[in-house]
Design a protein around this motif. Structure first.
Motif, PDB file in Angstrom:
ATOM      1  N   PHE A  81      52.876  47.227  41.434  1.00  0.00           N
ATOM      2  CA  PHE A  81      51.678  45.622  41.106  1.00  0.00           C
ATOM      3  C   PHE A  81      50.992  46.519  41.767  1.00  0.00           C
ATOM      4  O   PHE A  81      50.031  47.496  42.886  1.00  0.00           O
ATOM      5  N   VAL A  82      49.640  46.576  41.357  1.00  0.00           N
ATOM      6  CA  VAL A  82      47.764  47.250  41.337  1.00  0.00           C
ATOM      7  C   VAL A  82      46.746  46.407  41.545  1.00  0.00           C
ATOM      8  O   VAL A  82      46.565  45.267  41.207  1.00  0.00           O
ATOM      9  N   ALA A  83      47.287  46.165  43.048  1.00  0.00           N
ATOM     10  CA  ALA A  83      45.854  44.909  43.997  1.00  0.00           C
ATOM     11  C   ALA A  83      44.868  45.193  43.295  1.00  0.00           C
ATOM     12  O   ALA A  83      43.525  46.721  44.031  1.00  0.00           O
ATOM     13  N   LEU A 126      50.142  48.996  45.198  1.00  0.00           N
ATOM     14  CA  LEU A 126      48.889  50.574  44.706  1.00  0.00           C
ATOM     15  C   LEU A 126      47.304  49.325  44.531  1.00  0.00           C
ATOM     16  O   LEU A 126      47.147  48.417  44.570  1.00  0.00           O
ATOM     17  N   GLU A 127      46.603  49.939  46.069  1.00  0.00           N
ATOM     18  CA  GLU A 127      45.504  49.100  46.275  1.00  0.00           C
ATOM     19  C   GLU A 127      43.833  49.829  45.847  1.00  0.00           C
ATOM     20  O   GLU A 127      44.006  50.632  45.531  1.00  0.00           O
ATOM     21  N   VAL A 128      43.852  49.083  44.352  1.00  0.00           N
ATOM     22  CA  VAL A 128      42.524  50.031  44.293  1.00  0.00           C
ATOM     23  C   VAL A 128      42.174  49.381  43.303  1.00  0.00           C
ATOM     24  O   VAL A 128      41.407  48.066  42.660  1.00  0.00           O
ATOM     25  N   PRO A 129      40.986  49.117  43.789  1.00  0.00           N
ATOM     26  CA  PRO A 129      39.673  48.638  44.240  1.00  0.00           C
ATOM     27  C   PRO A 129      38.498  48.436  42.679  1.00  0.00           C
ATOM     28  O   PRO A 129      38.386  47.765  42.068  1.00  0.00           O
ATOM     29  N   ILE A 130      38.552  49.691  42.321  1.00  0.00           N
ATOM     30  CA  ILE A 130      37.604  50.991  41.250  1.00  0.00           C
ATOM     31  C   ILE A 130      38.607  50.892  39.835  1.00  0.00           C
ATOM     32  O   ILE A 130      38.792  50.905  38.954  1.00  0.00           O
ATOM     33  N   GLU A 131      38.976  52.049  40.384  1.00  0.00           N
ATOM     34  CA  GLU A 131      39.710  53.438  39.172  1.00  0.00           C
ATOM     35  C   GLU A 131      41.174  52.321  38.552  1.00  0.00           C
ATOM     36  O   GLU A 131      42.111  54.009  38.937  1.00  0.00           O
ATOM     37  N   ILE A 171      53.094  47.834  35.070  1.00  0.00           N
ATOM     38  CA  ILE A 171      52.555  48.097  35.924  1.00  0.00           C
ATOM     39  C   ILE A 171      52.036  46.333  35.726  1.00  0.00           C
ATOM     40  O   ILE A 171      51.141  45.774  35.094  1.00  0.00           O
ATOM     41  N   LEU A 172      51.463  45.134  37.225  1.00  0.00           N
ATOM     42  CA  LEU A 172      51.076  44.569  36.552  1.00  0.00           C
ATOM     43  C   LEU A 172      49.455  44.713  37.609  1.00  0.00           C
ATOM     44  O   LEU A 172      49.486  44.981  39.167  1.00  0.00           O
ATOM     45  N   ILE A 173      48.766  44.097  37.394  1.00  0.00           N
ATOM     46  CA  ILE A 173      46.952  44.135  37.585  1.00  0.00           C
ATOM     47  C   ILE A 173      46.480  43.371  37.806  1.00  0.00           C
ATOM     48  O   ILE A 173      46.360  41.930  37.023  1.00  0.00           O
ATOM     49  N   ASP A 174      46.412  43.002  39.061  1.00  0.00           N
ATOM     50  CA  ASP A 174      46.380  41.386  39.640  1.00  0.00           C
ATOM     51  C   ASP A 174      44.768  41.188  40.641  1.00  0.00           C
ATOM     52  O   ASP A 174      45.280  41.846  41.957  1.00  0.00           O
ATOM     53  N   CYS A 175      43.312  41.461  40.088  1.00  0.00           N
ATOM     54  CA  CYS A 175      42.874  41.113  39.439  1.00  0.00           C
ATOM     55  C   CYS A 175      41.047  41.557  38.998  1.00  0.00           C
ATOM     56  O   CYS A 175      41.127  41.811  39.795  1.00  0.00           O
ATOM     57  N   LEU A 176      40.925  41.305  37.369  1.00  0.00           N
ATOM     58  CA  LEU A 176      40.325  42.231  36.775  1.00  0.00           C
ATOM     59  C   LEU A 176      38.860  41.399  37.206  1.00  0.00           C
ATOM     60  O   LEU A 176      38.068  41.994  37.068  1.00  0.00           O
ATOM     61  N   LEU A 187      38.237  40.072  41.095  1.00  0.00           N
ATOM     62  CA  LEU A 187      37.858  41.304  41.943  1.00  0.00           C
ATOM     63  C   LEU A 187      37.202  42.568  41.715  1.00  0.00           C
ATOM     64  O   LEU A 187      36.672  43.450  42.037  1.00  0.00           O
ATOM     65  N   TRP A 188      38.219  43.310  40.289  1.00  0.00           N
ATOM     66  CA  TRP A 188      37.448  44.255  39.671  1.00  0.00           C
ATOM     67  C   TRP A 188      36.181  44.964  39.736  1.00  0.00           C
ATOM     68  O   TRP A 188      35.782  45.280  40.168  1.00  0.00           O
ATOM     69  N   ILE A 189      35.535  43.478  38.868  1.00  0.00           N
ATOM     70  CA  ILE A 189      34.143  43.224  38.289  1.00  0.00           C
ATOM     71  C   ILE A 189      33.734  42.923  39.566  1.00  0.00           C
ATOM     72  O   ILE A 189      32.623  43.465  40.241  1.00  0.00           O
ATOM     73  N   SER A 190      33.841  42.588  40.315  1.00  0.00           N
ATOM     74  CA  SER A 190      33.605  42.516  41.602  1.00  0.00           C
ATOM     75  C   SER A 190      33.239  43.056  42.630  1.00  0.00           C
ATOM     76  O   SER A 190      32.195  44.028  43.355  1.00  0.00           O
ATOM     77  N   ASN A 191      34.156  43.912  42.466  1.00  0.00           N
ATOM     78  CA  ASN A 191      34.106  45.181  43.598  1.00  0.00           C
ATOM     79  C   ASN A 191      32.874  46.485  43.114  1.00  0.00           C
ATOM     80  O   ASN A 191      32.329  47.084  43.649  1.00  0.00           O
TER      81      ASN A 191
END
Length: 183
Positions: free
Chosen positions: A32-34, A61-66, A81-86, A88-92
């Motif tokens: 899980f990519v958070a 995995l805590e991945v705010p940008i990469e 792999i599950l990525i949640d969410c895009l 928040l990624w943009i906001s980061n």
């Protein structure tokens, strides 16, 4: 290997459906990519609740940008792999003062990985373009970037599922095994 985007409005059931899709694949190990970072107590409680819902079989995995780099470095060892969410990624990235060009380059890196993923990948994103035009420039920039990113990610994914009131609608049907699955 396929990539799937689960998109919809707030509280539409996106995360739950994405988790159900991922669990239904039966692949192991599950990653899980958070993209969320705990900025306050409410968010810490929300993160803890989501971790409990996923259970111990998920590696987080805590991945705010990469995100693209995380997939590239971990994809060969992951069953999915599950990525949640895009969104928040943009906001980061915006909070890190990335300009639009930089954000869209990061999006392209992710799209390149999604076109030929190393394992099944399920992504979650909010659809923010169905509301009103925001009154301030920062909110309009966020809305526009989210729309552009969602378009690019949807084009790169083999399957896109639109969530409405907890009901999944497959809108791009080149499916992974469970893309056509009904809840």
């Amino acid at each position: 290997m396929k990539s799937t985007l689960v998109i919809g409005g707030c509280r539409s059931g996106k995360s739950s459906h994405a988790l159900s899709l991922a669990d239904g694949l039966g692949a192991r190990p599950k990653t899980f990519v958070a993209t969320c970072t705990a900025q306050d107590e409410e968010m810490r409680r929300r993160i803890q609740r989501h971790q409990q819902e996923r259970g111990a079989e998920w590696q987080t995995l805590e991945v705010p940008i990469e995100i693209a780099a995380a997939i590239t470095s971990r994809g060969d060892q992951a069953g999915l792999i599950l990525i949640d969410c895009l969104t928040l990624w943009i906001s980061n990235m915006m909070m890190a003062e990335a300009d639009d060009t930089t954000i869209l380059k990061e999006c392209q890196k992710l799209c390149d990985v999604l076109k030929v993923p190393p394992c099944p990948i399920v992504l979650v994103s909010n659809e923010v373009g169905a509301g009103i035009v925001p009154e301030n420039a920062l909110a309009r920039r966020y809305r526009d970037l989210t729309g552009w990113v969602n378009q690019r990610i949807a084009a790169a994914c083999q399957c896109v599922i639109w969530m409405v009131a907890g009901i999944p609608f497959t809108i791009k049907p080149q499916a992974i095994d469970t893309c056509d699955q009904k809840v």
